[in-house]
Each structure stands twice: as C-alpha cells, then as structure tokens.
Design an enzyme around this catalytic site. Structure first.
Site, PDB file in Angstrom:
ATOM      1  CG  ASP A  23      14.066  80.242  27.788  1.00 25.56           C
ATOM      2  OD1 ASP A  23      13.625  80.375  28.788  1.00 25.56           O
ATOM      3  OD2 ASP A  23      14.171  81.394  26.900  1.00 25.56           O
TER       4      ASP A  23
ATOM      5  CB  THR B 211       9.594  89.573  31.453  1.00 23.35           C
ATOM      6  OG1 THR B 211      10.568  89.912  32.615  1.00 23.35           O
ATOM      7  CG2 THR B 211      10.160  88.398  30.658  1.00 23.35           C
TER       8      THR B 211
ATOM      9  CB  THR C 212       6.392  85.892  28.510  1.00 20.60           C
ATOM     10  OG1 THR C 212       7.173  85.049  28.123  1.00 20.60           O
ATOM     11  CG2 THR C 212       6.951  86.572  29.688  1.00 20.60           C
ATOM     12  N   GLY C 213       4.779  82.983  27.752  1.00 19.93           N
ATOM     13  CA  GLY C 213       4.069  82.175  26.675  1.00 19.93           C
ATOM     14  C   GLY C 213       4.709  82.673  25.361  1.00 19.93           C
TER      15      GLY C 213
ATOM     16  NE  ARG D 253      11.616  79.630  25.660  1.00 25.37           N
ATOM     17  CZ  ARG D 253      11.557  78.631  26.373  1.00 25.37           C
ATOM     18  NH1 ARG D 253      11.510  77.473  26.114  1.00 25.37           N
ATOM     19  NH2 ARG D 253      10.983  78.755  27.737  1.00 25.37           N
TER      20      ARG D 253
ATOM     21  CE  LYS E  89      15.280  66.034  31.918  1.00 23.77           C
ATOM     22  NZ  LYS E  89      15.382  65.753  30.551  1.00 23.77           N
TER      23      LYS E  89
ATOM     24  CE  LYS F  90      18.926  78.688  33.396  1.00 27.01           C
ATOM     25  NZ  LYS F  90      18.546  78.681  31.984  1.00 27.01           N
TER      26      LYS F  90
ATOM     27  CD  GLN G 240      17.500  85.852  33.697  1.00 28.63           C
ATOM     28  OE1 GLN G 240      18.403  86.098  34.414  1.00 28.63           O
ATOM     29  NE2 GLN G 240      16.218  86.413  33.788  1.00 28.63           N
TER      30      GLN G 240
ATOM     31  CG  LEU H 180      19.866  64.274  21.422  1.00 26.49           C
ATOM     32  CD1 LEU H 180      21.130  64.977  20.647  1.00 26.49           C
ATOM     33  CD2 LEU H 180      20.779  62.920  21.888  1.00 26.49           C
TER      34      LEU H 180
ATOM     35  N   GLY I 217      11.901  81.638  34.369  1.00 27.55           N
ATOM     36  CA  GLY I 217      10.913  80.581  34.807  1.00 27.55           C
ATOM     37  C   GLY I 217      11.410  79.338  34.549  1.00 27.55           C
ATOM     38  CG  HIS I 218      14.200  77.262  36.403  1.00 28.83           C
ATOM     39  ND1 HIS I 218      14.917  77.702  35.338  1.00 28.83           N
ATOM     40  CD2 HIS I 218      15.100  77.567  37.628  1.00 28.83           C
ATOM     41  CE1 HIS I 218      16.069  77.833  35.729  1.00 28.83           C
ATOM     42  NE2 HIS I 218      16.174  78.234  36.942  1.00 28.83           N
ATOM     43  CB  THR I 219       9.322  74.094  33.045  1.00 29.06           C
ATOM     44  OG1 THR I 219       9.183  75.442  32.346  1.00 29.06           O
ATOM     45  CG2 THR I 219       7.791  73.498  32.841  1.00 29.06           C
TER      46      THR I 219
ATOM     47  CB  THR J 116      19.044  89.672  31.955  1.00 24.71           C
ATOM     48  OG1 THR J 116      18.182  89.924  33.066  1.00 24.71           O
ATOM     49  CG2 THR J 116      20.529  88.831  32.593  1.00 24.71           C
TER      50      THR J 116
HETATM   51  P1  GDP Z   1      15.079  76.769  32.136  1.00 30.79           P
HETATM   52  O1  GDP Z   1      14.544  78.171  32.310  1.00 30.79           O
HETATM   53  O2  GDP Z   1      16.386  76.557  31.677  1.00 30.79           O
HETATM   54  O3  GDP Z   1      14.934  75.724  33.088  1.00 30.79           O
HETATM   55  O4  GDP Z   1      14.247  76.246  30.609  1.00 30.79           O
HETATM   56  P2  GDP Z   1      12.634  76.018  30.803  1.00 30.79           P
HETATM   57  O5  GDP Z   1      12.009  75.737  31.780  1.00 30.79           O
HETATM   58  O6  GDP Z   1      12.005  77.707  30.235  1.00 30.79           O
HETATM   59  O7  GDP Z   1      12.328  75.419  29.444  1.00 30.79           O
HETATM   60  C1  GDP Z   1      12.817  73.877  29.470  1.00 30.79           C
HETATM   61  C2  GDP Z   1      11.606  73.373  28.614  1.00 30.79           C
HETATM   62  O8  GDP Z   1      12.216  71.950  28.202  1.00 30.79           O
HETATM   63  C3  GDP Z   1      10.558  72.541  29.871  1.00 30.79           C
HETATM   64  O9  GDP Z   1       9.354  72.488  29.154  1.00 30.79           O
HETATM   65  C4  GDP Z   1      11.000  71.326  30.206  1.00 30.79           C
HETATM   66  O10 GDP Z   1      10.242  70.221  30.692  1.00 30.79           O
HETATM   67  C5  GDP Z   1      11.736  71.285  28.607  1.00 30.79           C
HETATM   68  N1  GDP Z   1      13.053  69.922  28.703  1.00 30.79           N
HETATM   69  C6  GDP Z   1      14.025  70.263  29.500  1.00 30.79           C
HETATM   70  N2  GDP Z   1      14.893  69.100  28.933  1.00 30.79           N
HETATM   71  C7  GDP Z   1      14.119  68.492  28.107  1.00 30.79           C
HETATM   72  C8  GDP Z   1      14.680  67.341  27.270  1.00 30.79           C
HETATM   73  O11 GDP Z   1      15.645  67.000  27.201  1.00 30.79           O
HETATM   74  N3  GDP Z   1      13.924  67.095  26.071  1.00 30.79           N
HETATM   75  C9  GDP Z   1      12.805  67.927  25.813  1.00 30.79           C
HETATM   76  N4  GDP Z   1      11.923  67.405  24.898  1.00 30.79           N
HETATM   77  N5  GDP Z   1      12.259  68.957  26.844  1.00 30.79           N
HETATM   78  C10 GDP Z   1      13.137  69.163  27.706  1.00 30.79           C
END
Ligand code: GDP
Length: 427
Positions: free
Chosen positions: A18, A131, A303-304, A307, A23, A21, A226, A334, A45-47, A241
């Site tokens: 989380d 999960t 999963t909501g 953390r 982004k 990654k 992960q 940051l 889950g990547h967002t 995991t």
């Molecule tokens: P991943 O599994 O490592 O991709 O992480 P997640 O997607 O579960 O969580 C990353 C969350 O942090 C997402 O909602 C992103 O939009 C958000 N995020 C990523 N980089 C940044 C950042 O530099 N600043 C902020 N505020 N949110 C970020």
C-alpha cells in the site's frame, strides 16, 4: 527512469504494501512497452487516479491505462479467472481498450472456488489476517504440485481430473475443520470449461514474450504487489503473504533471468502502515496513528480495512534496500505530513536494552523491540503543488535527505498527492 542503461526495471513495495506503487507504476508505464505483474493475486489493489476518475486494479497491471503499453500477468501470479473477467469488463466499459494488450502466462496457477472456501473457513488465515480470496491455498497447491495452471485449460480432460482431485482434498479438509460447506467438482469444471474460450486467447509463454521485448530494446517494467515485509522469506513470517514479493521474485515470477534486470525501484511511504496482524515496531495506536490514517486515507483499496499507522521506520527500509538490492527509492505521500509540527523517524531498535543492528528473524522478538526515534521539525506548508525538488519547503527537503541517508539508497521520485502530475522526479 528508463534510458539506455535501464530497460528492465523492477518496482517493489519496500514496506508492508500500500505504498502507492500503483501511481508510480502508472507514471513509469507511460514510457514502458510492457508492464508485468510477477506475483500475488486478486488480494492486492492498486489505485490510480486519472482524468477519467479513479481506477482500482487487482490483477491487471496498471500499465493498462496507457494505450501503447501491453500488460502481462506473469507465471508467478495466481489468477482468479472469474474476477479477472469482471476486471476486464469493467475496464472495457470505461473505454479502456483490451484487444491484444493483455497476456496471461500459461504457467500461472489458477485460484479456484475451493481455494476461496478453504481460505474463508481457515482459522489460520483469520489469525494472519488474510483477505480470504483463496490466494494462500492456491499457492499451497502450486507448491504441493497439484495446482491447476492456466495452460491446463487447453486440455479439458486434464482440467477435470485436476479439479476433481483438488475438490476431493478440499472437501476432506473442510470436513476435518468441522465446516459443513462442500465444493462441487462438476460445477467448477463447468465454470472453467465455459471461461476457457474467453481466457485462452490471452494465454501465451509470457517469459518468452518479456525476453523477446528486451532483445528488441523494449522497455519492461516488472511490477510487484504487496511489500518486502510481507515476502514469504524476508517478511515478518508467518504474518506474510504466500509469494516472493521482493525483487528476486520478479525474475522467477516474470520468467526471465536475474541478469536481465537493470534497476530496482523501492516504493516507500513517508511514514509506515500495515494491514492485518503481525509486528509493526513504529505503530501508533493513539492520536498520532489516527491522524496519519485520516490524513493519508489509510483504508484498504479492496477490503476497506483500516490500516495500522506509524512513523517512518528506517530499520525496515534499510533492510528492504538490502533484500531487494534497491537502486532507487520513491517516497510517496509526503503531502500527508504537511500539517505536522514534528516528525519522529525511527533510526534504530533496542531489545531488552540492547541496541540491534538489524531486524530479528523472529516475530516474537520483533514485537518486543523498542523503536528509537529522532525527531525532525515539520514544514507546515502545502507540498501538493511542488513539481521540482526546489519547490519543497526546506524542512521537507531535510526530512527527505534524512530518509535517504538512513535508508542508504537515493531518492528518485517524491509523491505529493494522488494526481498523476503530483510526482516529483529528482534528476
Ligand atoms: P499500492 O497498492 O501500493 O498501489 O497502494 P494503494 O493503491 O493501496 O494506496 C495508495 C493510495 O495512496 C491511493 O489512494 C493513491 O491514490 C494514494 N497515493 C499515492 N501516492 C500518493 C501521494 O504521493 N500522496 C497522496 N496523498 N496519496 C497518494
């Protein structure tokens, strides 16, 4: 980061996952020809926040959001065929073209309904805080040499035989655990037979495809799910995991040799979070943790689940630099620290009064370590608009310099917000 010296890049989570990654991969994928997921399953889950809104990707690499990029689900991944098609359909419905852009390794293992039933009924899974998506049991079958692989779907008789044996075993285990639930082999085989004509056109020898892309000077990004502290070997075992999340896993899980990898980028959050159970030496269960959770939106993408949160742990990141061979770091989120007056950083651990020079292998000991903090002043200014290192407040740069020094790897990217453009590249 891609250039003449870096054509094959691994991106790994350097903490407990989380880290953001999705982004960073999304941004790098713009310059990549192939993005390959090398381990994990639909539990990650990547967002990615784009102009077309937010996309949550579970099995398909986030490179899919860049039209010229092709995406590969590597042999190290365990594929849930039902949810894969839900994901494909959702992306297609939002106008993301899929045609010819997704390849699934013929050697990847399948997550089947009986894996999910076993996972849900398992007391052990509950203890570890999984999960319950069948990932652990699917990897158990893989290493027990009784799994069903994607390529097996080309042979319906073999598939039926493997499923029948898997179901028989699963039902026996369910009986032993006192569960009344049972799985039906004919039903699962019928589901696979009906999905196979849709899945097989995506299936290929993915490792060969990656090697060929590199031979033709293509740019390849190997994407981990992960984080290092959840790696089955290097993480906080048994609260880990089931796969190799670290950079070594990128080679086996993508199907290429380690000498083909040019660089490893570790993603670290500017603080620390963890989902599920297990040690977290810098965890703050008080208001500091609550504040980080609220400001950082630290709730699981899939999963909501809230953390667990705490300050930056340099012991963990230093360890991660070593076990992954990290050549670069990306520090994300940051901006979440923008309003803090003071920022403690964990620079070491003590155990029963002794200073430790590394992470103990035993979780019982890791649970008992005391984090040693040094406190840096905050910057109390918004960083969301910064696009160059020089745009950041002096105290933010001091914080990053300290992180870099403690971690022992250079910072290449800094995340200052959720938007694609809120990423600073340090040249
Ligand atoms: P991943 O599994 O490592 O991709 O992480 P997640 O997607 O579960 O969580 C990353 C969350 O942090 C997402 O909602 C992103 O939009 C958000 N995020 C990523 N980089 C940044 C950042 O530099 N600043 C902020 N505020 N949110 C970020």
């Amino acid at each position: 980061m891609f250039g003449p010296d870096i054509r094959c890049l691994v991106v790994v989570g350097a903490q407990w996952g989380d880290e953001g990654k999705g982004k960073v991969v999304d941004s790098l994928a713009e310059h990549a020809d192939l993005v390959v997921r090398y381990q994990g399953g639909a539990n990650a889950g990547h967002t990615v926040d784009t102009d077309q809104g937010e996309f949550i990707l579970q099995q398909i690499p986030s490179g899919i959001l860049h039209p010229r990029c092709r995406c590969v689900i590597g042999n190290g991944v365990v594929v849930d065929p039902e949810t894969l098609f839900q994901e494909i359909d959702k992306l297609a419905a939002r106008g993301v073209p899929m045609e010819g852009r997704l390849v699934v390794s013929d050697r990847a293992h399948l997550v089947l309904p009986y894996h999910k039933v076993l996972d849900k009924s398992s007391e052990r899974s509950k203890k570890i805080g999984t999960t319950s998506r069948g990932i652990g049991p699917a990897y158990e079958d893989k290493y027990g040499r009784r799994g069903v692989r994607v390529g097996d779907l080309r042979h319906p008789d073999l598939t039926a035989k493997l499923v029948a044996a898997g179901v028989e075993r699963a039902n026996a285990m369910l009986g032993l655990s006192g569960s009344t639930e049972r799985c039906d082999a004919a039903e699962i085989t019928a589901m696979l037979v009906s999905l196979a004509p849709r899945l097989l056109p995506f299936v290929a020898d993915a490792g060969r495809l990656v090697a060929e892309a590199l031979k033709q000077d293509g740019r390849v990004l190997l994407e981990g799910a992960q984080g290092a502290m959840l790696d089955v070997d290097h993480g906080t075992y048994p609260f880990v995991t089931s796969s190799s999340t670290t950079a070594g896993g990128a080679s086996t899980g993508a199907g290429i040799g380690p000498t083909m990898i040019d660089a490893v980028l570790g993603i670290v959050k500017a603080y620390t979070t963890r989902v599920g159970n297990g040690p977290l030496p810098t965890e703050s269960t008080g208001p500091d943790g609550e504040r980080l959770r609220e400001l950082g939106g630290e709730f699981g993408a899939v999963t909501g689940r809230p953390r667990r949160c705490g300050w930056f742990d340099a012991m963990v990141v230093r360890y991660s630099v070593r076990v992954n061979g990290l050549t670069h770091l990306a520090v994300t989120k940051l901006d979440v620290l923008d309003t803090h007056e003071e920022l403690p950083i964990c620079t070491g651990y003590t155990l029963d009064g002794d200073v430790l020079d590394g992470l103990p292998d035993n979780v019982k000991e890791l649970e008992r370590v005391k984090a040693v903090y040094e406190t840096l002043p905050g910057w109390r200014a918004s960083t969301g608009g910064a696009r160059r290192l020089a745009d950041l407040p002096a105290n933010a740069r001091r914080y990053l310099d300290r992180l870099e020094r403690e971690a022992g790897a250079p910072i290449r990217y800094i995340g200052v917000g959720t938007k694609r453009e809120q990423l600073i590249e340090v040249s």
